[in-house]
Design an enzyme around this catalytic site. Structure first.
Site, PDB file in Angstrom:
ATOM      1  N   HIS A  24     -52.046  12.126 -46.892  1.00  0.00           N
ATOM      2  CA  HIS A  24     -52.974  12.526 -47.969  1.00  0.00           C
ATOM      3  C   HIS A  24     -52.363  13.583 -48.896  1.00  0.00           C
ATOM      4  O   HIS A  24     -52.953  14.624 -49.184  1.00  0.00           O
ATOM      5  CB  HIS A  24     -54.363  12.894 -47.453  1.00  0.00           C
ATOM      6  CG  HIS A  24     -54.488  14.031 -46.479  1.00  0.00           C
ATOM      7  ND1 HIS A  24     -53.923  15.259 -46.677  1.00  0.00           N
ATOM      8  CD2 HIS A  24     -55.160  14.120 -45.313  1.00  0.00           C
ATOM      9  CE1 HIS A  24     -54.233  16.049 -45.675  1.00  0.00           C
ATOM     10  NE2 HIS A  24     -54.961  15.389 -44.825  1.00  0.00           N
ATOM     11  N   HIS A  78     -62.948  15.717 -33.448  1.00  0.00           N
ATOM     12  CA  HIS A  78     -62.746  15.888 -34.893  1.00  0.00           C
ATOM     13  C   HIS A  78     -62.888  14.519 -35.543  1.00  0.00           C
ATOM     14  O   HIS A  78     -62.316  13.544 -35.049  1.00  0.00           O
ATOM     15  CB  HIS A  78     -61.339  16.465 -35.102  1.00  0.00           C
ATOM     16  CG  HIS A  78     -60.955  16.719 -36.519  1.00  0.00           C
ATOM     17  ND1 HIS A  78     -61.849  17.005 -37.519  1.00  0.00           N
ATOM     18  CD2 HIS A  78     -59.712  16.753 -37.105  1.00  0.00           C
ATOM     19  CE1 HIS A  78     -61.186  17.195 -38.657  1.00  0.00           C
ATOM     20  NE2 HIS A  78     -59.902  17.037 -38.435  1.00  0.00           N
ATOM     21  N   GLU A  80     -62.013  13.576 -38.704  1.00  0.00           N
ATOM     22  CA  GLU A  80     -61.156  13.177 -39.829  1.00  0.00           C
ATOM     23  C   GLU A  80     -60.537  11.810 -39.530  1.00  0.00           C
ATOM     24  O   GLU A  80     -60.295  11.450 -38.379  1.00  0.00           O
ATOM     25  CB  GLU A  80     -60.073  14.234 -40.103  1.00  0.00           C
ATOM     26  CG  GLU A  80     -59.409  13.981 -41.449  1.00  0.00           C
ATOM     27  CD  GLU A  80     -58.570  15.150 -41.968  1.00  0.00           C
ATOM     28  OE1 GLU A  80     -58.459  16.181 -41.284  1.00  0.00           O
ATOM     29  OE2 GLU A  80     -58.026  14.990 -43.081  1.00  0.00           O
ATOM     30  N   ASP A  82     -57.768  10.352 -39.515  1.00  0.00           N
ATOM     31  CA  ASP A  82     -56.582  10.111 -38.692  1.00  0.00           C
ATOM     32  C   ASP A  82     -56.891  10.160 -37.200  1.00  0.00           C
ATOM     33  O   ASP A  82     -56.046   9.779 -36.385  1.00  0.00           O
ATOM     34  CB  ASP A  82     -55.452  11.088 -39.036  1.00  0.00           C
ATOM     35  CG  ASP A  82     -55.892  12.537 -39.093  1.00  0.00           C
ATOM     36  OD1 ASP A  82     -57.053  12.803 -39.430  1.00  0.00           O
ATOM     37  OD2 ASP A  82     -55.062  13.420 -38.798  1.00  0.00           O
ATOM     38  N   HIS A 145     -60.255  22.578 -38.565  1.00  0.00           N
ATOM     39  CA  HIS A 145     -60.308  22.941 -39.969  1.00  0.00           C
ATOM     40  C   HIS A 145     -61.387  22.163 -40.745  1.00  0.00           C
ATOM     41  O   HIS A 145     -61.420  22.238 -41.986  1.00  0.00           O
ATOM     42  CB  HIS A 145     -58.922  22.691 -40.615  1.00  0.00           C
ATOM     43  CG  HIS A 145     -58.566  21.222 -40.732  1.00  0.00           C
ATOM     44  ND1 HIS A 145     -58.268  20.647 -41.943  1.00  0.00           N
ATOM     45  CD2 HIS A 145     -58.499  20.222 -39.841  1.00  0.00           C
ATOM     46  CE1 HIS A 145     -57.992  19.367 -41.782  1.00  0.00           C
ATOM     47  NE2 HIS A 145     -58.128  19.096 -40.505  1.00  0.00           N
ATOM     48  N   ASP A 164     -56.647  19.305 -34.055  1.00  0.00           N
ATOM     49  CA  ASP A 164     -55.545  19.640 -34.968  1.00  0.00           C
ATOM     50  C   ASP A 164     -54.882  20.980 -34.628  1.00  0.00           C
ATOM     51  O   ASP A 164     -53.727  21.215 -35.002  1.00  0.00           O
ATOM     52  CB  ASP A 164     -56.063  19.716 -36.409  1.00  0.00           C
ATOM     53  CG  ASP A 164     -56.225  18.345 -37.053  1.00  0.00           C
ATOM     54  OD1 ASP A 164     -55.501  17.419 -36.671  1.00  0.00           O
ATOM     55  OD2 ASP A 164     -57.084  18.215 -37.932  1.00  0.00           O
ATOM     56  N   TYR A 196     -47.273  23.185 -40.410  1.00  0.00           N
ATOM     57  CA  TYR A 196     -48.637  22.672 -40.211  1.00  0.00           C
ATOM     58  C   TYR A 196     -49.650  23.781 -40.500  1.00  0.00           C
ATOM     59  O   TYR A 196     -50.648  23.571 -41.197  1.00  0.00           O
ATOM     60  CB  TYR A 196     -48.785  22.168 -38.770  1.00  0.00           C
ATOM     61  CG  TYR A 196     -49.994  21.311 -38.558  1.00  0.00           C
ATOM     62  CD1 TYR A 196     -49.925  19.924 -38.680  1.00  0.00           C
ATOM     63  CD2 TYR A 196     -51.225  21.876 -38.251  1.00  0.00           C
ATOM     64  CE1 TYR A 196     -51.040  19.131 -38.504  1.00  0.00           C
ATOM     65  CE2 TYR A 196     -52.347  21.090 -38.073  1.00  0.00           C
ATOM     66  CZ  TYR A 196     -52.248  19.720 -38.195  1.00  0.00           C
ATOM     67  OH  TYR A 196     -53.359  18.946 -38.025  1.00  0.00           O
ATOM     68  N   HIS A 229     -51.827  16.026 -32.832  1.00  0.00           N
ATOM     69  CA  HIS A 229     -50.592  15.646 -33.537  1.00  0.00           C
ATOM     70  C   HIS A 229     -49.398  16.290 -32.832  1.00  0.00           C
ATOM     71  O   HIS A 229     -49.435  17.477 -32.479  1.00  0.00           O
ATOM     72  CB  HIS A 229     -50.571  16.168 -34.977  1.00  0.00           C
ATOM     73  CG  HIS A 229     -51.579  15.557 -35.884  1.00  0.00           C
ATOM     74  ND1 HIS A 229     -51.534  14.240 -36.294  1.00  0.00           N
ATOM     75  CD2 HIS A 229     -52.660  16.086 -36.492  1.00  0.00           C
ATOM     76  CE1 HIS A 229     -52.548  13.995 -37.105  1.00  0.00           C
ATOM     77  NE2 HIS A 229     -53.249  15.090 -37.240  1.00  0.00           N
TER      78      HIS A 229
HETATM   79 FE1  FEO Z   1     -57.911  17.154 -39.533  1.00  0.00          FE
HETATM   80 FE2  FEO Z   1     -55.361  15.493 -38.057  1.00  0.00          FE
HETATM   81  O1  FEO Z   1     -56.965  15.667 -38.979  1.00  0.00           O
END
Ligand code: FEO
Length: 404
Positions: A24, A78, A80, A82, A145, A164, A196, A229
């Site tokens: 993104h 989370h 999001e 991904d 976040h 994250d 990150y 991640h």
């Molecule tokens: Fe906040 Fe890895 O997504």
């Protein structure tokens, strides 16, 4: 790659994205991973899903361990895309499973999916779920976040599933920090953590400090930190926590950065004596040209430095567009405890340096004033001014840095 056992009955079932280079808008030159985890206990539990494109991979990993219809709980730390867009595929395989999620997470998920098909259990900080031999404790981490974010801790295994938080965009066959540093490099891992943090978590320093404090109050002392991640922390989990505390507290290196762009090399020529002046005052200085450096690297190096000088030519009475773009990125990240100054060449009217300072002021940065402008091309006299400008900037950095 197959599912990977972190600890007896705790498995990584995620996916490695070797090829993503644009996350993104955030450049990921080393790719990333989407980590999710399966706990085999009396009640089989999946922690997070993955990006939709990688659904087949995580399903294959899960099927290598259990029949997915046996999954009793799905924890969504989370929402999001991904991490949560594979949920539709996953839930089609275990439609009777209960999804454990924060209230804000549920509201968000409602916007993406027909959630009326699924069973939910809304969780709050301190809520516990017993799955057999193990318990899961949920800890809300709002705005770390996203508003929905939470972490999940298993006290029996001492594993913190941190979504994250503590993650990095690194694709690797190594799953653990010690494996990665042995076969690749500790510097790459350290840089990936800062990258990150700087590019994604910089605005949330105070929230990070509160979240770490909440974990401590709940007696959470992870032996393994398993983010969504990158590399999983087992050799030095406390080190990455300490690193987050330091960054969130405004710590940086005693270092300067020059970020510049140039039209006909005049602003670039100014950067040379400026960097020499900084060096001669005893401060390390890195020089990065916009258009030659990925934006995430600029932001990471900005964050690592105590002070940054932005070099911008004047174009049509305002900043050079790439410098403006860089400052737009940084404004959104709301940096604190950093000094900024500006320099650049102009042909007739000027204006770029003035505009840069207006933006620094709006951002709440410490100002190194006045900026330095040169008409057309720096003369030898101008070069001396640049050198002294660099020395003064380094002196200011040292003075300011001593406060931290
Ligand atoms: Fe906040 Fe890895 O997504």
């Amino acid at each position: 790659m197959e599912a990977f056992e972190l600890k007896k009955n705790f498995f990584w079932v995620g996916a490695i994205d070797w090829s993503v280079r644009d996350f993104h808008g955030y450049e990921t030159p080393r790719g990333t991973t989407y980590n999710n985890y399966l706990i085999i206990d009396k009640e089989i539990t999946l922690i997070d899903t993955v990006k939709y494109d990688f659904s087949d991979i995580t399903i294959k990993h899960i099927k290598g361990l259990v029949d997915p219809s046996q999954i009793k709980h799905v924890v969504i730390n989370h929402i999001e895309n991904d991490h949560a867009t594979a949920i539709d595929r996953i839930m089609s395989l275990c439609p009777e499973a209960t999804i454990h999620i924060t209230e804000r997470g549920k509201k968000g998920l409602d916007r993406f999916f027909d959630t009326s098909r699924w069973k939910f259990h809304i969780v709050k900080t301190g809520d516990t779920l017993n799955i057999g031999q193990n318990n899961l404790i949920f800890v809300e981490t709002p705005m770390l976040h996203w508003p929905d974010s939470m972490m999940t801790f298993c006290p029996e295994a001492a594993i913190l599933f941190s979504q994250d938080g503590f993650g990095q965009h690194l694709a690797s066959t190594a799953r653990f920090d010690d494996d990665f540093t042995n076969c690749v490099s500790s510097t790459i891992l350290d840089d990936a953590v800062v990258d990150y943090y700087a590019n994604i978590l910089m605005p949330f320093g105070q929230i990070i400090l509160e979240a770490v404090s909440n974990l401590q109050k709940l007696g959470i002392k992870p032996e393994i930190i398993a983010p969504d991640h990158g590399i999983i922390w087992r050799a030095k989990p406390q080190q990455v926590i300490d690193s987050y505390i330091a960054m969130a507290s405004g710590k940086s290196d005693l270092r300067a950065l020059i970020v510049y762009d140039t039209m006909w090399k005049s602003t670039e020529l100014m950067s040379v004596p400026i960097s020499e002046g900084i060096r001669d005052e005893g401060v390390d200085c890195r020089v990065l040209k916009l258009r030659a450096t990925p934006m995430n690297v600029i932001i990471r190096e900005f964050w690592k430095a105590r002070g940054t000088l932005f070099g911008t030519p004047t174009l049509n009475n305002i900043m050079f567009p790439t410098v403006a773009e860089c400052l737009t990125h940084l404004r959104g990240l709301r940096p604190r405890n950093r000094i900024a100054g500006a320099f650049g060449s102009y042909g007739w009217g000027g204006g770029a340096v003035k505009e840069a300072y207006e933006i620094f002021t709006k951002m709440g940065l410490e100002l190194f004033e006045p900026g330095l402008q040169v008409i057309y091309r720096p003369s030898s006299e101008d070069e001396e001014k640049c050198y002294q400008f660099g020395r003064s900037f380094a002196a200011r950095i040292k003075e300011y840095h001593a406060q931290f």
